[in-house]
Design a protein around this motif. Structure first.
Motif, PDB file in Angstrom:
ATOM      1  N   ALA A   1     -41.993 -41.167  40.566  1.00 58.27           N
ATOM      2  CA  ALA A   1     -41.178 -42.069  39.743  1.00 58.27           C
ATOM      3  C   ALA A   1     -40.682 -41.303  38.516  1.00 58.27           C
ATOM      4  CB  ALA A   1     -42.008 -43.269  39.318  1.00 58.27           C
ATOM      5  N   MET A   2     -39.407 -41.360  38.259  1.00 57.66           N
ATOM      6  CA  MET A   2     -38.821 -40.679  37.105  1.00 57.66           C
ATOM      7  C   MET A   2     -37.996 -41.677  36.314  1.00 57.66           C
ATOM      8  SD  MET A   2     -37.765 -36.993  38.775  1.00 57.66           S
ATOM      9  CE  MET A   2     -38.982 -35.992  39.634  1.00 57.66           C
ATOM     10  N   ARG A   3     -38.648 -42.734  35.905  1.00 53.93           N
ATOM     11  CA  ARG A   3     -37.964 -43.830  35.221  1.00 53.93           C
ATOM     12  C   ARG A   3     -37.657 -43.471  33.768  1.00 53.93           C
ATOM     13  NH1 ARG A   3     -42.354 -46.286  37.874  1.00 53.93           N
ATOM     14  NH2 ARG A   3     -41.754 -47.451  39.739  1.00 53.93           N
ATOM     15  N   PRO A   4     -36.623 -44.063  33.190  1.00 52.32           N
ATOM     16  CA  PRO A   4     -36.362 -43.880  31.759  1.00 52.32           C
ATOM     17  C   PRO A   4     -37.573 -44.312  30.938  1.00 52.32           C
ATOM     18  CG  PRO A   4     -34.506 -44.957  32.823  1.00 52.32           C
ATOM     19  CD  PRO A   4     -35.615 -44.932  33.832  1.00 52.32           C
ATOM     20  N   HIS A   5     -37.914 -43.519  29.948  1.00 48.94           N
ATOM     21  CA  HIS A   5     -39.133 -43.831  29.196  1.00 48.94           C
ATOM     22  C   HIS A   5     -38.888 -44.799  28.052  1.00 48.94           C
ATOM     23  CE1 HIS A   5     -37.739 -41.313  25.871  1.00 48.94           C
ATOM     24  NE2 HIS A   5     -38.764 -41.768  25.186  1.00 48.94           N
ATOM     25  N   ASN A   6     -37.626 -44.954  27.603  1.00 46.04           N
ATOM     26  CA  ASN A   6     -37.367 -45.772  26.421  1.00 46.04           C
ATOM     27  C   ASN A   6     -35.999 -46.440  26.547  1.00 46.04           C
ATOM     28  OD1 ASN A   6     -36.807 -46.771  23.808  1.00 46.04           O
ATOM     29  ND2 ASN A   6     -38.144 -45.245  22.875  1.00 46.04           N
ATOM     30  N   LEU A   7     -35.977 -47.616  27.142  1.00 44.53           N
ATOM     31  CA  LEU A   7     -34.701 -48.307  27.362  1.00 44.53           C
ATOM     32  C   LEU A   7     -34.037 -48.792  26.076  1.00 44.53           C
ATOM     33  CD1 LEU A   7     -35.562 -50.108  30.697  1.00 44.53           C
ATOM     34  CD2 LEU A   7     -33.838 -48.336  30.341  1.00 44.53           C
ATOM     35  N   PRO A   8     -34.785 -49.217  25.055  1.00 42.44           N
ATOM     36  CA  PRO A   8     -34.105 -49.526  23.786  1.00 42.44           C
ATOM     37  C   PRO A   8     -33.335 -48.329  23.228  1.00 42.44           C
ATOM     38  CG  PRO A   8     -36.285 -50.503  23.785  1.00 42.44           C
ATOM     39  CD  PRO A   8     -36.206 -49.649  25.012  1.00 42.44           C
ATOM     40  N   MET A   9     -33.885 -47.122  23.387  1.00 48.79           N
ATOM     41  CA  MET A   9     -33.173 -45.921  22.947  1.00 48.79           C
ATOM     42  C   MET A   9     -31.893 -45.725  23.760  1.00 48.79           C
ATOM     43  SD  MET A   9     -34.423 -41.912  22.865  1.00 48.79           S
ATOM     44  CE  MET A   9     -35.789 -42.198  21.734  1.00 48.79           C
ATOM     45  N   VAL A  10     -31.972 -45.986  25.061  1.00 44.15           N
ATOM     46  CA  VAL A  10     -30.795 -45.881  25.918  1.00 44.15           C
ATOM     47  C   VAL A  10     -29.710 -46.849  25.456  1.00 44.15           C
ATOM     48  CG1 VAL A  10     -29.905 -46.220  28.264  1.00 44.15           C
ATOM     49  CG2 VAL A  10     -32.117 -45.098  27.914  1.00 44.15           C
ATOM     50  N   MET A  11     -30.102 -48.092  25.161  1.00 41.93           N
ATOM     51  CA  MET A  11     -29.130 -49.090  24.725  1.00 41.93           C
ATOM     52  C   MET A  11     -28.514 -48.718  23.381  1.00 41.93           C
ATOM     53  SD  MET A  11     -28.942 -51.425  27.093  1.00 41.93           S
ATOM     54  CE  MET A  11     -28.478 -53.041  26.462  1.00 41.93           C
ATOM     55  N   LEU A  12     -29.331 -48.194  22.474  1.00 38.16           N
ATOM     56  CA  LEU A  12     -28.809 -47.750  21.181  1.00 38.16           C
ATOM     57  C   LEU A  12     -27.815 -46.611  21.373  1.00 38.16           C
ATOM     58  CD1 LEU A  12     -28.750 -47.683  18.094  1.00 38.16           C
ATOM     59  CD2 LEU A  12     -30.784 -46.216  18.163  1.00 38.16           C
TER      60      LEU A  12
ATOM     61  N   PRO B   1     -30.295 -58.055  37.254  1.00 34.36           N
ATOM     62  CA  PRO B   1     -29.526 -57.174  36.374  1.00 34.36           C
ATOM     63  C   PRO B   1     -30.481 -56.459  35.415  1.00 34.36           C
ATOM     64  CG  PRO B   1     -29.389 -59.411  35.564  1.00 34.36           C
ATOM     65  CD  PRO B   1     -30.218 -59.468  36.823  1.00 34.36           C
ATOM     66  N   THR B   2     -30.184 -55.222  35.072  1.00 39.30           N
ATOM     67  CA  THR B   2     -31.086 -54.441  34.221  1.00 39.30           C
ATOM     68  C   THR B   2     -30.369 -53.966  32.954  1.00 39.30           C
ATOM     69  OG1 THR B   2     -30.520 -52.294  35.201  1.00 39.30           O
ATOM     70  CG2 THR B   2     -32.244 -53.609  36.302  1.00 39.30           C
ATOM     71  N   THR B   3     -31.172 -53.633  31.960  1.00 40.85           N
ATOM     72  CA  THR B   3     -30.607 -53.079  30.731  1.00 40.85           C
ATOM     73  C   THR B   3     -29.999 -51.702  30.989  1.00 40.85           C
ATOM     74  OG1 THR B   3     -32.812 -52.268  30.136  1.00 40.85           O
ATOM     75  CG2 THR B   3     -32.109 -54.355  29.165  1.00 40.85           C
ATOM     76  N   LEU B   4     -30.647 -50.895  31.826  1.00 48.38           N
ATOM     77  CA  LEU B   4     -30.089 -49.593  32.165  1.00 48.38           C
ATOM     78  C   LEU B   4     -28.746 -49.763  32.871  1.00 48.38           C
ATOM     79  CD1 LEU B   4     -30.358 -46.520  32.273  1.00 48.38           C
ATOM     80  CD2 LEU B   4     -31.594 -46.776  34.440  1.00 48.38           C
ATOM     81  N   GLY B   5     -28.660 -50.773  33.724  1.00 45.41           N
ATOM     82  CA  GLY B   5     -27.397 -51.056  34.396  1.00 45.41           C
ATOM     83  C   GLY B   5     -26.313 -51.478  33.429  1.00 45.41           C
ATOM     84  N   ALA B   6     -26.678 -52.295  32.441  1.00 46.24           N
ATOM     85  CA  ALA B   6     -25.693 -52.721  31.443  1.00 46.24           C
ATOM     86  C   ALA B   6     -25.164 -51.525  30.657  1.00 46.24           C
ATOM     87  CB  ALA B   6     -26.317 -53.744  30.496  1.00 46.24           C
TER      88      ALA B   6
END
Length: 436
Positions: free
Chosen positions: A198-209, A262-267
């Motif tokens: 699994a190589m998931r994003p570690h910090n989705l709030p950072m991605v959204m920012l 729907p996901t935040t990474l997708g948005a």
């Protein structure tokens, strides 16, 4: 009676100053976007690859890049001359259109910077930092600069001979970064554990920012490309907003239909895909066209990011799936949705222009993608053969933050969650004694 010397327009200059700052902010925004998408052990390395690109590309651009890209054509539409090497002959009174030439050069510099930084996402977690320091300036001169001249430079063959349209960088920014990223990840090979771990994003709030900062900066990127505070800039601004929105919605629709949620990474990814696609077309299509361009990119790119698993190339952060594919979508759709009121002449297929403009866009896409891929592949092979392009297995396994930069993004106190740390990795000032 002698002609009056050209002078800069204060309103246009003020807007381009602001737009330049907005575009420069996109690279730190991209660093956060990418940094949130990687695993915790390589966050700082990912941030560093973007930030060091600012310094490397700036030096190269001032030394020769600007002159080669925007100097008078010196090779049949392929490259500019060196009349302005080291920014020679340019001063406060030099004018490009209605803005100071030094400001125009700086604005274009910020495009080159973010394009180099974009490429890093394809090789996250496994590229040697030292090799990246060599790759960026060489790549900027041999790949980005010639394509920028083809598309925007005086006498550039894509602009003046082929007649393909690209308002703000679908070809030199999006397609070049995506094709270059594909070449790099093929030379490097996949990450350890690709398709297994699994190589998931570690910090989705950072991605959204990061995505939010990218979107904010993109207004300077696209509307600033009008090079003036005028109606074309306003139209490009609105088109940019609209396409980002429909890109986001299109991606979420696919996720809901395909995955059930729907996901935040997708948005974040959908918004970026829409913005990528509208970049070349924001100054050529109507608002309706912009809505369709963004939606098409959101849908198509949401499927394209999964191609790497089927075709077995490890594009770590989906540079190919979003920037190459999104850039192709946006550049080609100019040939479908271009309107005369925006272009001043050219019309797309749906507005009576026939297949002519679409054909020109297709030729430009193919040539630029093949050139960027081929030259980048050659540069990467050369660097790999001389100094090595990929980090060692131990560095990749432990994480590049600790092994390359001797820092960690989140551990405060005991490094590595209590695991022993080699004294060769951590500087003396950072060594700690585990507490009982």
């Amino acid at each position: 009676m002698p002609l009056a010397a050209a002078t800069a327009d204060t309103g246009d200059t003020a807007w381009l100053l602001a737009a330049t700052a907005l575009v420069l902010l996109m690279t730190p925004g991209l660093a956060l976007f990418y940094g949130g998408m990687v695993r915790t052990k390589s966050v700082l390395n990912m941030l560093m690859m973007s930030f060091v690109s600012i310094a490397l590309v700036t030096v190269v651009w001032l030394a020769a890049g600007y002159s080669l890209a925007f100097g008078e054509d010196a090779a049949g539409g392929l490259i500019g001359g060196l009349d302005h090497a080291g920014m020679s002959g340019l001063g406060p009174d030099s004018v490009q259109g209605t803005v100071p030439t030094l400001l125009f050069a700086t604005f274009q510099l910020t495009f080159a910077i973010v394009t180099a930084a974009l490429v890093s996402g394809a090789v996250a977690d496994r590229a040697k930092f030292g090799a990246w320091l060599v790759f960026v300036p060489v790549w900027a001169l041999l790949v980005y600069v010639p394509v920028a001249h083809w598309v925007w430079g005086p006498g550039g063959w894509i602009l003046e001979r082929l007649g393909a349209l690209d308002f703000a960088g679908g070809l030199p920014v999006e397609i070049v970064s995506g094709a270059s990223g594909l070449a790099l990840c093929l030379v490097l090979g996949p990450r350890m554990g690709f398709k297994k771990d699994a190589m998931r994003p570690h910090n989705l709030p950072m991605v959204m920012l990061g995505a939010g900062l990218l979107w904010f900066g993109w207004f300077g990127f696209n509307a600033g490309s009008a090079l003036g505070a005028n109606g074309l800039a306003a139209a490009a601004f609105l088109n940019t907003l609209a396409a980002g929105c429909t890109g986001l919605l299109g991606w979420l629709f696919v996720e809901q239909k395909r995955d059930g949620h729907p996901t935040t990474l997708g948005a974040a990814s959908g918004a970026v895909a829409g913005l990528v696609a509208i970049t070349p077309s924001c100054g050529s299509v109507s608002l309706l066209g912009a809505l369709v361009v963004g939606l098409a990119a959101g849908v198509v790119c949401s499927y394209a990011v999964s191609w790497k698993f089927k075709l077995n190339y490890d594009d770590s952060l989906d540079v190919v799936g979003v920037h190459l594919v999104g850039g192709v979508v946006g550049t080609l759709l100019i040939g479908v949705f271009a309107v005369e009121s925006m272009t001043g002449g050219a019309e797309g297929l749906l507005y009576g222009g026939g297949l002519g403009q679409l054909g020109k866009q297709l030729v430009a896409v193919v040539v630029v993608a093949v050139y960027a891929f081929g030259v980048t592949y050659g540069i990467a092979r050369l660097i790999d053969a001389t100094m090595g392009l990929r980090a060692s297995e131990e560095q990749e396994q432990t994480g590049l933050d600790l092994t390359v930069h001797a820092e960690t993004a989140y551990d405060h106190g005991v490094l590595g969650h209590g695991a022993p740390v080699s004294s060769s990795v951590v500087p003396h000032a950072q060594k700690v004694t585990p507490q009982a």
